[in-house]
Structures are given as C-alpha cells and as structure tokens.
Design a protein around this motif. Structure first.
Motif, PDB file in Angstrom:
ATOM      1  N   TYR A  91      34.555  13.545   7.428  1.00 21.11           N
ATOM      2  CA  TYR A  91      36.059  14.231   7.984  1.00 21.11           C
ATOM      3  C   TYR A  91      37.309  14.576   6.608  1.00 21.11           C
ATOM      4  O   TYR A  91      37.198  14.949   7.758  1.00 21.11           O
ATOM      5  CB  TYR A  91      36.185  13.660   9.229  1.00 21.11           C
ATOM      6  N   ILE A 100      35.771  26.050  14.711  1.00 19.60           N
ATOM      7  CA  ILE A 100      36.031  27.363  15.507  1.00 19.60           C
ATOM      8  C   ILE A 100      36.383  27.007  16.970  1.00 19.60           C
ATOM      9  O   ILE A 100      35.820  26.257  17.882  1.00 19.60           O
ATOM     10  CB  ILE A 100      34.203  26.769  15.342  1.00 19.60           C
ATOM     11  N   CYS A 136      29.866  13.617  23.101  1.00 19.73           N
ATOM     12  CA  CYS A 136      29.475  13.697  21.652  1.00 19.73           C
ATOM     13  C   CYS A 136      29.824  15.148  21.140  1.00 19.73           C
ATOM     14  O   CYS A 136      28.663  15.898  21.548  1.00 19.73           O
ATOM     15  CB  CYS A 136      27.779  13.173  21.336  1.00 19.73           C
ATOM     16  N   THR A 138      31.993  16.961  20.362  1.00 21.34           N
ATOM     17  CA  THR A 138      32.316  18.424  20.612  1.00 21.34           C
ATOM     18  C   THR A 138      33.532  18.709  19.710  1.00 21.34           C
ATOM     19  O   THR A 138      34.172  19.361  20.080  1.00 21.34           O
ATOM     20  CB  THR A 138      33.394  17.825  21.999  1.00 21.34           C
ATOM     21  N   GLY A 139      33.770  17.558  18.581  1.00 21.55           N
ATOM     22  CA  GLY A 139      35.308  17.448  17.421  1.00 21.55           C
ATOM     23  C   GLY A 139      36.076  16.887  18.030  1.00 21.55           C
ATOM     24  O   GLY A 139      37.235  17.256  17.225  1.00 21.55           O
ATOM     25  N   LYS A 140      36.352  16.026  18.333  1.00 26.72           N
ATOM     26  CA  LYS A 140      37.195  14.946  18.530  1.00 26.72           C
ATOM     27  C   LYS A 140      37.718  14.683  17.576  1.00 26.72           C
ATOM     28  O   LYS A 140      38.449  14.845  17.373  1.00 26.72           O
ATOM     29  CB  LYS A 140      37.004  13.999  19.975  1.00 26.72           C
ATOM     30  N   HIS A 142      37.205  15.670  14.540  1.00 23.59           N
ATOM     31  CA  HIS A 142      37.087  16.594  13.845  1.00 23.59           C
ATOM     32  C   HIS A 142      38.832  16.821  13.841  1.00 23.59           C
ATOM     33  O   HIS A 142      39.273  16.601  13.130  1.00 23.59           O
ATOM     34  CB  HIS A 142      35.883  17.796  13.708  1.00 23.59           C
ATOM     35  N   MET A 266      28.131  19.927  18.949  1.00 25.42           N
ATOM     36  CA  MET A 266      28.503  20.853  17.314  1.00 25.42           C
ATOM     37  C   MET A 266      27.500  20.402  16.719  1.00 25.42           C
ATOM     38  O   MET A 266      26.903  21.198  15.193  1.00 25.42           O
ATOM     39  CB  MET A 266      29.809  21.513  17.405  1.00 25.42           C
TER      40      MET A 266
HETATM   41  N1  LIG Z   1      34.716  23.308  16.684  1.00 24.49           N
HETATM   42  C1  LIG Z   1      34.398  23.249  15.766  1.00 24.49           C
HETATM   43  N2  LIG Z   1      34.177  23.562  14.995  1.00 24.49           N
HETATM   44  C2  LIG Z   1      33.198  23.745  13.736  1.00 24.49           C
HETATM   45  N3  LIG Z   1      32.691  22.074  13.302  1.00 24.49           N
HETATM   46  C3  LIG Z   1      32.629  21.748  14.479  1.00 24.49           C
HETATM   47  C4  LIG Z   1      33.522  21.739  16.248  1.00 24.49           C
HETATM   48  N4  LIG Z   1      33.151  20.743  17.014  1.00 24.49           N
HETATM   49  C5  LIG Z   1      32.548  20.010  16.401  1.00 24.49           C
HETATM   50  N5  LIG Z   1      31.821  20.450  15.338  1.00 24.49           N
HETATM   51  C6  LIG Z   1      31.014  19.300  14.046  1.00 24.49           C
HETATM   52  O1  LIG Z   1      30.305  19.176  14.628  1.00 24.49           O
HETATM   53  C7  LIG Z   1      29.994  17.947  13.846  1.00 24.49           C
HETATM   54  C8  LIG Z   1      30.435  16.256  15.548  1.00 24.49           C
HETATM   55  O2  LIG Z   1      32.284  16.595  15.979  1.00 24.49           O
HETATM   56  P1  LIG Z   1      32.537  15.345  16.037  1.00 24.49           P
HETATM   57  O3  LIG Z   1      34.141  15.712  15.894  1.00 24.49           O
HETATM   58  O4  LIG Z   1      32.529  14.254  15.302  1.00 24.49           O
HETATM   59  O5  LIG Z   1      32.821  15.206  17.650  1.00 24.49           O
HETATM   60  P2  LIG Z   1      33.376  14.373  18.541  1.00 24.49           P
HETATM   61  O6  LIG Z   1      33.993  12.911  17.729  1.00 24.49           O
HETATM   62  O7  LIG Z   1      33.340  14.694  19.549  1.00 24.49           O
HETATM   63  O8  LIG Z   1      31.744  13.470  19.034  1.00 24.49           O
HETATM   64  C9  LIG Z   1      31.557  17.050  12.894  1.00 24.49           C
HETATM   65  O9  LIG Z   1      30.484  17.626  11.839  1.00 24.49           O
HETATM   66  C10 LIG Z   1      31.816  18.570  13.097  1.00 24.49           C
HETATM   67  O10 LIG Z   1      32.932  18.883  11.619  1.00 24.49           O
END
Ligand SMILES: Nc1ncnc2c1ncn2[C@@H]1O[C@H](COP(=O)(O)OP(=O)(O)O)[C@@H](O)[C@H]1O
Ligand SMILES: [Mg+2]
Ligand SMILES: [Zn+2]
Length: 276
Positions: A91, A100, A136, A138-140, A142, A266
């Motif tokens: 990250y 995105i 899971c 969904t970008g939290k 990130h 994602m």
């Molecule tokens: N909106 C987004 N744009 C680009 N990449 C994303 C986005 N949402 C998730 N990802 C990517 O998908 C993967 C999982 O995201 P993550 O942040 O780990 O999810 P969470 O923590 O919600 O489980 C990561 O590689 C992240 O960079």
C-alpha cells in the motif's frame, strides 16, 4: 597553458614574503584566451584563476549536483517515514491518484478522505477521525494509506502509525510474557499517544473480553485526549456495534465520521498466467 606576462597589478609585503597578483593572458582549451590572475608569494606561484567560462559552468554543474543530492535525501527521508508508519508494503504506493472513482460510493469515499486531509488541523485539534466500513476489497486500506501518504508529505512533523487490531492485541499480550521489557499499561499508553492511529481489520474476530477491554482503553484514552483515529472494518454497522459493544461504539461515533464503502471486491483474482 601559454601565459604571456602583462604588467603587475599590485604587490604587498607580508611575513611570508612578497604577495603579488599578476594578470597574465591564459588559454582555456574549451574557451580560448582569457585574462588570468596569478597569485605569487615569496617568488612562488601559488594559484592561477580558472577560465571565467569554465568557472561558470562548474558552478552550474555543482548547483545541479547539490539539487540532485537534496532531492535524493528528501526521497530517502520520505521512504523512511513511510516505513516507520508501518503501512503494508503493497500500500506504500497507493495514493489518491490511483483510487478509481467509478461508483458514487467510491467518489464519496475519496472526497471524504481528501476532506479529512485538508481539514487535518481541525481533525487534530478536535481529535476527529474516520470509520471506514465496507466489505473486503472495497478500498478501505487503500484509502487509509493514501491519507497517511498525503499527510506525511504535507506535514513533516507528523508520524502516523498503521496497525491491524490483532497486532495491537499481540503487542499487549507480549507484555505478559516472562522477561518482557514493558507492561500492559505502558503499551496501552503508547497506542493511546500516537498522533494519528490507523487501526485496520477491527472486528475480524469477535474478540475476547480482555481484547475488548484493551481496545476500549486505547480508544477511550484517544477520545478523551483528542487524538484522531481512523478505524476500518469489514463488518456492517449493526455487527460492528454488536462486536464492540455500546459503550465503545458510542465513543467511536462521537469522534469518527463514518464512510461507507459499497460494491464488490476490487482485488484482481489470480489467473494461471501469473506463472508465465
Ligand atoms: N477504488 C479503487 N481504485 C483502485 N484500486 C482499488 C480501489 N478499491 C480497491 N482497490 C484495490 O483493491 C485491492 C483491495 O483493496 P483494499 O483497500 O485492500 O480493500 P479493503 O481494505 O477494503 O479490504 C487493493 O489492491 C486496492 O488498491
Ligand atoms: Mg483492508
Ligand atoms: Zn574554459
């Protein structure tokens, strides 16, 4: 160098002998003839001034090298601070620009993350943070790491820290072992005093009573002393309340603005060509 002497400009007697400056014609292989100053002391040539064009070029070259060294130093410090923040390696390159925003939920989440960064002074003064909720992938994580990266660049004196909730529990548990160099109280104090604490994966497991007590103490201390916290959870808000309990949830709600991450994961699924 084919120097031809021209009249002496000046001379002065010193305890080391006569100091003279002679102007002579000199020749630079790059820039041709120029007037050089020769410094003579006690009849010995000590120094000849270099070609003024070469001097300018060397000065410019030195300035470029110094600038390059400064940039390298800044980048080195930045990487060290990122590493110190403990955010996972994957990250460390995920910033706002790579997030995105195709859905309404993603747009809202990014806007809220930017609002938090822009309002950091207010967040810091009031101890306000965020509660990132959603399934899971969904970008939290990130977005939370993107916030940390942005704040690290904006504020040289800010040292945010990323921990999975389970890492906090093991840090506290480790203090119960024989030979531990610190105790539970000190460890709770440490987590309570971090300027900006990012706690990931809250509620991954239901948590024992002692874990709940630890998390309660840390978050209660942070709320009371106005230290911003960003919490992330895969639980829906009802389950989140149920797992953490009303008293803790009440505290979190008073300081952490909720942000809902909707949609599917994602994360890109692995395909056989990863081995090719
Ligand atoms: N909106 C987004 N744009 C680009 N990449 C994303 C986005 N949402 C998730 N990802 C990517 O998908 C993967 C999982 O995201 P993550 O942040 O780990 O999810 P969470 O923590 O919600 O489980 C990561 O590689 C992240 O960079
Ligand atoms: Mg995550
Ligand atoms: Zn020259």
């Amino acid at each position: 160098m084919n120097n031809t002497e021209t009249p002496k400009l000046n001379s002065v007697n010193t305890i080391f002998g006569k100091l003279e400056i002679r102007q002579v014609k000199a020749s630079c292989p790059l820039h041709g003839e120029y007037l050089a100053n020769e410094v003579w002391l006690g009849g010995q040539l000590k120094e000849v001034s270099e070609c003024p064009e070469c001097f300018k070029l060397n000065k410019a070259q030195r300035a470029i090298e110094e600038e390059k060294a400064r940039k390298e130093e800044t980048e080195k410090n930045r990487l060290a601070r990122i590493k110190e923040s403990r955010m996972p390696l994957e990250y460390q390159v995920k910033d706002f620009s790579t997030f995105i925003t195709e859905t309404e939920s993603q747009r809202n989440a990014l806007a809220m993350a930017k609002r938090f960064v822009n309002g950091w002074e207010k967040a810091k003064a009031g101890g306000y943070g965020l509660l990132l909720l959603g399934g899971c992938g969904t970008g939290k994580t990130h977005l939370a790491c993107a916030i940390m990266l942005e704040l690290l660049d904006k504020y040289a004196c800010l040292y945010p820290r990323y921990y999975k909730v389970t890492e906090i529990f093991s840090a506290v548990r480790n203090t119960y072992q024989q030979g531990a160099t610190t105790n539970e109280e000190e460890t709770i104090k440490f987590f309570s005093s971090i300027q900006l604490l990012v706690i990931d994966e809250v509620g991954v497991q239901k948590g024992s009573e002692s874990e709940k007590r630890i998390l309660f103490s840390i978050l209660d201390n942070r709320v009371t002393s106005k230290k911003p916290t960003i919490l992330m959870t895969n639980l829906g808000s009802k389950d989140f309340v149920w797992v953490l309990g009303d008293r803790l949830y009440d505290r979190i709600r008073s300081k952490c603005v909720p942000v809902l991450f909707k949609g599917n994961s994602m994360r890109t699924p692995a395909t056989p060509d990863v081995f090719d």
